[in-house]
Design a protein around this motif. Structure first.
Motif, PDB file in Angstrom:
ATOM      1  N   THR A  55      40.138  -2.450 -34.176  1.00 30.60           N
ATOM      2  CA  THR A  55      41.269  -1.712 -33.628  1.00 30.60           C
ATOM      3  C   THR A  55      41.509  -2.144 -32.185  1.00 30.60           C
ATOM      4  O   THR A  55      40.610  -2.656 -31.528  1.00 30.60           O
ATOM      5  CB  THR A  55      41.037  -0.195 -33.680  1.00 30.60           C
ATOM      6  OG1 THR A  55      42.202   0.491 -33.204  1.00 30.60           O
ATOM      7  CG2 THR A  55      39.829   0.224 -32.844  1.00 30.60           C
ATOM      8  N   ALA A 102      41.781   5.531 -31.568  1.00 34.12           N
ATOM      9  CA  ALA A 102      41.138   5.251 -32.855  1.00 34.12           C
ATOM     10  C   ALA A 102      39.651   4.987 -32.662  1.00 34.12           C
ATOM     11  O   ALA A 102      38.806   5.483 -33.424  1.00 34.12           O
ATOM     12  CB  ALA A 102      41.812   4.052 -33.529  1.00 34.12           C
ATOM     13  N   GLU A 152      42.734  -2.777 -38.446  1.00 36.85           N
ATOM     14  CA  GLU A 152      43.839  -1.989 -37.870  1.00 36.85           C
ATOM     15  C   GLU A 152      44.393  -1.021 -38.919  1.00 36.85           C
ATOM     16  O   GLU A 152      45.603  -1.000 -39.184  1.00 36.85           O
ATOM     17  CB  GLU A 152      44.967  -2.918 -37.373  1.00 36.85           C
ATOM     18  CG  GLU A 152      44.543  -3.921 -36.318  1.00 36.85           C
ATOM     19  CD  GLU A 152      44.514  -3.335 -34.915  1.00 36.85           C
ATOM     20  OE1 GLU A 152      44.710  -2.106 -34.767  1.00 36.85           O
ATOM     21  OE2 GLU A 152      44.272  -4.091 -33.970  1.00 36.85           O
ATOM     22  N   GLN A 183      46.059  -2.994 -42.517  1.00 35.23           N
ATOM     23  CA  GLN A 183      47.200  -2.378 -41.835  1.00 35.23           C
ATOM     24  C   GLN A 183      48.362  -2.195 -42.809  1.00 35.23           C
ATOM     25  O   GLN A 183      49.009  -1.153 -42.837  1.00 35.23           O
ATOM     26  CB  GLN A 183      47.617  -3.265 -40.657  1.00 35.23           C
ATOM     27  CG  GLN A 183      48.683  -2.652 -39.779  1.00 35.23           C
ATOM     28  CD  GLN A 183      48.875  -3.455 -38.495  1.00 35.23           C
ATOM     29  OE1 GLN A 183      47.957  -4.083 -37.997  1.00 35.23           O
ATOM     30  NE2 GLN A 183      50.063  -3.446 -37.956  1.00 35.23           N
TER      31      GLN A 183
END
Length: 260
Positions: free
Chosen positions: A204, A209, A172, A97
């Protein structure tokens, strides 16, 4: 004639326990899963269900309390620290992320950094293909501060692909991006599976997504509870609602980037 895809990574009876006694937390409870070559898998489930723990154990970033993890035919528990480091470097790509780029390096230097550290020359044809796919050809001399968040994550995607790893793990990967930049990055991951034969596993909490994946696996309380092929955002959201007892206020998922 279709050839059966191999298994890029697999877990068998994977258990991860933190603490002991009254403070003991079972993060993973006997998880067995195969990640097939050339497939995009999304891992979903309520907050605290063990998604990231599963990914970290499968990627060799964390060691399980019991059970086994294989990358290809290599059993991770048989490797010493140096061998495990080399396997992660040579056969696994990571996208987090946080973009994790070095601010003093150009985009190209960040992309090739894992290869540089390994003392390996990049395959120029492959590298050019990856850079073209993520649309960075005009940005290679820029440092991270000169790039948008979406462009920085494109650099991170290219870096993960540069060494042509057996499997890419994303934790993520679009969590810090707006919906448009996130859609671009997910599109690149989708393209890398379809056009480059890459294997991608992504944690996720975003149904949109997950809709880019070939299949979605659902965890709850450290166990695999469901699986879906050819997912759509609406089907994923519906399944997540059922997992969270039908209450959209539970911290099971994020609908913030959901498009109408």
């Amino acid at each position: 004639m279709h050839t059966t895809p191999g298994i890029a990574a697999a877990t068998v009876g994977l258990t991860k326990v933190y603490g002991s006694g009254d403070t003991q937390v079972v993060a993973l409870d006997g998880v067995g899963i195969d990640f097939r070559e050339g497939e995009f898998t999304a891992i979903m489930g309520p907050s605290g269900c063990g998604k990231s723990t599963l990914m970290h154990c499968a990627a060799g970033l964390d060691s399980p309390s019991s059970g086994s993890v294989r990358i290809g035919t290599t059993e991770l528990s048989t490797l010493n620290d140096r061998q495990l480091t080399e396997l992660r470097r040579d056969r696994i790509g990571f996208i987090f992320q946080a973009f994790n780029l070095l601010p003093t390096l150009t985009a190209l230097e960040n992309i090739t950094l894992p290869l540089t550290i390994a003392g390996r020359r990049p395959d120029r044809q492959w590298l050019d293909r990856v850079i073209a796919m993520v649309g960075l050809s005009q940005r290679l001399d820029h440092r991270p501060a000169q790039l948008s968040g979406g462009q920085q994550q494109r650099v991170a995607v290219a870096r993960a692909l540069a060494s042509r790893p057996a499997i890419i793990f994303g934790d993520e990967p679009t969590g810090n991006l707006d919906s448009r930049a996130g859609a671009e990055v997910l599109g690149f991951l989708r393209d890398s599976v379809r056009d480059l034969g890459q294997t991608v596993v992504m944690v996720t909490h975003d149904p949109v997504a997950a809709g880019y994946a070939d299949r979605v696996v659902f965890l709850s309380d450290g166990r695999l509870v469901d699986e879906m092929t050819r997912p759509t955002p609406d089907r994923v959201l519906d399944r997540m609602l059922r997992l969270s007892g039908g209450n959209p206020q539970t911290p099971a998922f994020d609908t913030g980037s959901r498009t109408s």
